[in-house]
Design a protein around this motif. Structure first.
Motif, PDB file in Angstrom:
ATOM      1  N   LYS A 257      87.790 -27.557 107.976  1.00 43.10           N
ATOM      2  CA  LYS A 257      88.602 -26.961 109.038  1.00 43.10           C
ATOM      3  C   LYS A 257      89.803 -27.819 109.429  1.00 43.10           C
ATOM      4  CE  LYS A 257      85.675 -23.567 109.412  1.00 43.10           C
ATOM      5  NZ  LYS A 257      86.012 -22.273 108.782  1.00 43.10           N
ATOM      6  N   ASP A 258      89.611 -29.143 109.539  1.00 42.88           N
ATOM      7  CA  ASP A 258      90.663 -30.014 110.068  1.00 42.88           C
ATOM      8  C   ASP A 258      90.875 -31.221 109.164  1.00 42.88           C
ATOM      9  OD1 ASP A 258      91.527 -29.044 112.866  1.00 42.88           O
ATOM     10  OD2 ASP A 258      89.325 -28.935 112.961  1.00 42.88           O
TER      11      ASP A 258
ATOM     12  N   THR B 232     100.972 -29.460 113.567  1.00 46.40           N
ATOM     13  CA  THR B 232      99.761 -28.778 113.126  1.00 46.40           C
ATOM     14  C   THR B 232     100.146 -27.537 112.326  1.00 46.40           C
ATOM     15  OG1 THR B 232      98.493 -29.565 115.022  1.00 46.40           O
ATOM     16  CG2 THR B 232      97.662 -27.608 113.905  1.00 46.40           C
TER      17      THR B 232
ATOM     18  N   LYS C 251      98.508 -24.535 109.530  1.00 38.17           N
ATOM     19  CA  LYS C 251      97.301 -23.952 108.935  1.00 38.17           C
ATOM     20  C   LYS C 251      97.624 -23.322 107.590  1.00 38.17           C
ATOM     21  CE  LYS C 251      93.166 -21.410 110.343  1.00 38.17           C
ATOM     22  NZ  LYS C 251      92.498 -20.744 111.484  1.00 38.17           N
TER      23      LYS C 251
ATOM     24  N   THR D 102      93.314 -26.448 108.724  1.00 33.86           N
ATOM     25  CA  THR D 102      94.321 -26.860 109.691  1.00 33.86           C
ATOM     26  C   THR D 102      94.706 -28.309 109.413  1.00 33.86           C
ATOM     27  OG1 THR D 102      93.457 -25.350 111.367  1.00 33.86           O
ATOM     28  CG2 THR D 102      94.881 -27.141 112.125  1.00 33.86           C
ATOM     29  N   TYR D 103      95.965 -28.506 109.039  1.00 32.36           N
ATOM     30  CA  TYR D 103      96.470 -29.845 108.729  1.00 32.36           C
ATOM     31  C   TYR D 103      97.199 -30.410 109.948  1.00 32.36           C
ATOM     32  CZ  TYR D 103      95.357 -29.096 103.827  1.00 32.36           C
ATOM     33  OH  TYR D 103      94.694 -28.870 102.647  1.00 32.36           O
ATOM     34  N   HIS D 104      97.013 -31.717 110.170  1.00 27.89           N
ATOM     35  CA  HIS D 104      97.635 -32.413 111.280  1.00 27.89           C
ATOM     36  C   HIS D 104      98.426 -33.590 110.703  1.00 27.89           C
ATOM     37  CE1 HIS D 104      94.801 -30.245 113.966  1.00 27.89           C
ATOM     38  NE2 HIS D 104      93.935 -30.461 112.977  1.00 27.89           N
TER      39      HIS D 104
END
Length: 279
Positions: free
Chosen positions: A192-193, A205, A207, A212-214
């Motif tokens: 997810k992250d 952020t 998606k 979901t990339y940060h």
């Protein structure tokens, strides 16, 4: 956070104390640094981490700059850490690159690396493609054993081509950024992250395919928002109108008014380079 580069950014008492104050003000109990803390692991990184750890729990994975003084056995020992966050688990690993973000011929990629890229100074065993494939295989194996619904992943290198460089001057360096095979493995295991850095460009952020990339790397002082904003707000200090970040920074870096502004805005720079999770 990622890409603090505390040596090249000349982190001294004020910078470290400001970072600690930011962490306390945000009530952060655990800081993870996703690579590129400094070029000198033993002389710079470890004392910095020891000072931070007196105020907050600190973990980290390595970036390419962190590997300069290290042999492969220690690099491997620090790779693929599973860290208990209470309601979630943090998987932290380094990653690597396989040139797949580049369309250039291999001999040109290798020649540029030998001439210009920082990693020519590293003592890694194996080719870049071999190192990357080893990381990919281990990632696939590790994720197959985890409950990814309660997982946060931190890595250093770039896991998706949408985060590569588009400016013609810098596009050749995409070869050394990462591999989209990391993204494919994240999708396969329903991760997810994912937090990453390396490219020194903040995407915030984003998606993609359910992941979901940060991406909020701190980067070098010349790249900081506060530096760009100061020069942009004082065009009289940039008479040629250059957009070269090094030239713009060199124009102002010793000016008392810039140094005062930098101190005032440093906390905001740190805060904008943090990805915060409630766990």
């Amino acid at each position: 956070m990622s890409d603090l580069h505390i040596d090249l950014n000349h982190f001294e008492t004020y910078e470290i104390d400001t970072l600690i104050k930011c962490l306390k003000d945000q009530k952060i109990s655990h800081l993870h640094i996703a690579g590129d803390i400094s070029n000198h692991y033993f002389s710079d990184t470890k004392p910095f981490l020891q000072k931070l750890s007196k105020e907050v729990k600190v973990t980290y994975n390595l970036g390419n700059h962190d590997m300069l003084d290290l042999e492969d056995d220690l690099i491997d020992k620090l790779d693929f850490q599973l860290i208990d966050l209470g309601n979630k688990t943090l998987l932290a690993f380094h990653g690597w690159y396989d040139y797949s973000y580049s369309d250039e011929k291999l001999d040109k990629i290798l020649r540029r690396k030998r001439q210009l890229w920082f990693d020519r100074r590293l003592r890694r065993l194996g080719t870049d493609s071999e190192i990357c494939q080893t990381s990919l295989k281990k990632l696939d194996n590790v994720l197959s054993e985890l409950d990814t619904s309660k997982l946060i992943v931190a890595m250093h290198f770039v896991p998706h081509s949408r985060f590569t460089m588009t400016h013609e001057r810098f596009k050749p360096f995409n070869a050394y950024l990462g591999s989209e095979e990391f993204h494919q493995i994240f999708v396969k295991h329903d991760v997810k992250d994912v937090v990453f850095g390396h490219a020194h460009r903040s995407y915030g952020t984003v998606k993609s395919d359910g992941v979901t990339y940060h991406s909020r790397p701190l980067g070098y002082r010349r790249e900081w928002d506060l530096t760009i904003n100061f020069v942009s707000n004082h065009p009289e200090l940039n008479p040629t109108g250059t957009w070269n970040l090094s030239k713009r920074y060199n124009l102002v870096k010793k000016l008392p008014e810039f140094l005062e502004y930098e101190k005032k805005e440093l906390a905001n720079e740190f805060l904008s380079s943090m990805t915060l999770f409630n766990v």
